[in-house]
Each structure stands twice: as C-alpha cells, then as structure tokens.
Scaffold this active site. Structure first.
Site, PDB file in Angstrom:
ATOM      1  N   THR A  97       5.320   2.322  -0.685  1.00 20.98           N
ATOM      2  CA  THR A  97       6.435   2.450  -1.633  1.00 20.98           C
ATOM      3  C   THR A  97       6.662   1.198  -2.461  1.00 20.98           C
ATOM      4  O   THR A  97       7.479   1.224  -3.385  1.00 20.98           O
ATOM      5  CB  THR A  97       7.737   2.820  -0.906  1.00 20.98           C
ATOM      6  OG1 THR A  97       8.131   1.750  -0.054  1.00 20.98           O
ATOM      7  CG2 THR A  97       7.577   4.118  -0.121  1.00 20.98           C
ATOM      8  N   LEU A  98       5.954   0.106  -2.176  1.00 20.32           N
ATOM      9  CA  LEU A  98       6.070  -1.115  -2.979  1.00 20.32           C
ATOM     10  C   LEU A  98       4.998  -1.191  -4.074  1.00 20.32           C
ATOM     11  O   LEU A  98       5.020  -2.109  -4.886  1.00 20.32           O
ATOM     12  CB  LEU A  98       5.970  -2.356  -2.079  1.00 20.32           C
ATOM     13  CG  LEU A  98       7.196  -2.612  -1.212  1.00 20.32           C
ATOM     14  CD1 LEU A  98       6.869  -3.603  -0.095  1.00 20.32           C
ATOM     15  CD2 LEU A  98       8.353  -3.117  -2.060  1.00 20.32           C
ATOM     16  N   GLU A 120      11.037  -3.916   5.567  1.00 20.74           N
ATOM     17  CA  GLU A 120      10.057  -3.415   6.528  1.00 20.74           C
ATOM     18  C   GLU A 120      10.542  -3.509   7.981  1.00 20.74           C
ATOM     19  O   GLU A 120       9.774  -3.277   8.911  1.00 20.74           O
ATOM     20  CB  GLU A 120       8.726  -4.172   6.367  1.00 20.74           C
ATOM     21  CG  GLU A 120       8.166  -4.149   4.952  1.00 20.74           C
ATOM     22  CD  GLU A 120       7.744  -2.780   4.457  1.00 20.74           C
ATOM     23  OE1 GLU A 120       8.004  -1.763   5.125  1.00 20.74           O
ATOM     24  OE2 GLU A 120       7.146  -2.706   3.373  1.00 20.74           O
ATOM     25  N   TYR A 163       0.804  -1.221   0.000  1.00 23.88           N
ATOM     26  CA  TYR A 163       0.000   0.000   0.000  1.00 23.88           C
ATOM     27  C   TYR A 163       0.840   1.275   0.000  1.00 23.88           C
ATOM     28  O   TYR A 163       0.287   2.363   0.024  1.00 23.88           O
ATOM     29  CB  TYR A 163      -0.928   0.006   1.224  1.00 23.88           C
ATOM     30  CG  TYR A 163      -0.207  -0.198   2.543  1.00 23.88           C
ATOM     31  CD1 TYR A 163       0.404   0.862   3.191  1.00 23.88           C
ATOM     32  CD2 TYR A 163      -0.115  -1.460   3.108  1.00 23.88           C
ATOM     33  CE1 TYR A 163       1.085   0.675   4.387  1.00 23.88           C
ATOM     34  CE2 TYR A 163       0.552  -1.653   4.301  1.00 23.88           C
ATOM     35  CZ  TYR A 163       1.150  -0.585   4.931  1.00 23.88           C
ATOM     36  OH  TYR A 163       1.821  -0.773   6.111  1.00 23.88           O
TER      37      TYR A 163
END
Length: 138
Positions: free
Chosen positions: A11-12, A80, A9
């Site tokens: 930066t990926l 993360e 949801y």
C-alpha cells in the site's frame, strides 16, 4: 547502514492509498526494485512479504528526502506496527539486498512478516502468485 532506501511492495507503492498519505512529497526518488528470497501473502487489505528461498517480490525503492528521513521512518514503523524487539510486531524492519532494474543491488530497509505472522501465513495464508501486489509481474 546509515540511511538506506526503503523497499515498499504494498500500500506504500506509488498509486496505492498509503503512498500519498506517507510518501508523497517526502521522497527524492522512487524506482522499481525486486527483493529476492521472499514471497507475498495476502493480508487484510495489504500484503506481507515472507522470507522464502527462491521467491521474488516486486516493488519500489523509495529514497526519502534526507532532512525528513528519520521522521518518515518512524511514521512507517508506526504504520507497519513495528517496534524494535516487540514480540507482538506484525512486521520486522530488516536490511536486505534489493535489485534495481539495471541489475545492481543495494541494501534497503524492508518490512517483512514477523516470525509468528510468517509461520501462520505459511500454514494457511493465500500466496500472491508472481510476487506483485498489483498482479502485474516483475
């Protein structure tokens, strides 16, 4: 849960900087999805999903190439700052139901703010209205 898709949801997401670094060429599919029961808060250059009844977060369901799944999940865990059981985690990787565009839902891995981070964000974080990191709405 054997190898569920991963809900992203921030930066990926496709078009965001970490998508090309981590996911480009390593996925079978990337389709829109929505995570109910969570809201987004701004972080230092990336968002945090915080579990909150009534909220909705927009993103994509990423299905990794099967033979790269384990390696990709480890790389995302490092990105993360997630390690199982580590109290200093910024995020926790949890299995949650994510809804596809056709209204069906499936279990996916989601990185949500770790409890200490979530508590801090609820007190003094900046909420991202509409639950979309790109501010387009779901």
């Amino acid at each position: 849960m054997s190898r569920p898709p991963i809900f992203v949801y921030g930066t990926l997401r496709p078009g965001e900087p970490n998508h090309d670094l981590f996911l480009l060429g390593h996925t079978v599919s990337e389709v829109p999805g929505r995570l109910a029961g969570a809201v987004l808060y701004e972080g230092p250059g990336y968002p945090y999903a915080v579990e909150e009844p009534g909220g909705m977060v927009c993103g994509e369901l990423i299905t990794p190439v099967p033979e790269r799944y384990d390696q990709l999940l480890l790389a995302l865990d490092r990105l993360e700052d997630y390690a199982p059981g580590d109290p200093s985690n910024l995020y926790e990787r949890v299995a949650r139901d994510v809804m596809r565009e056709d209204g069906t839902s499936l279990q996916a891995w989601v990185y949500v703010a770790a409890p200490t981070v979530a508590a801090r964000l609820r007190i003094r974080g900046k909420l991202i209205e509409g639950g979309d990191w790109r501010a387009r709405g779901c």
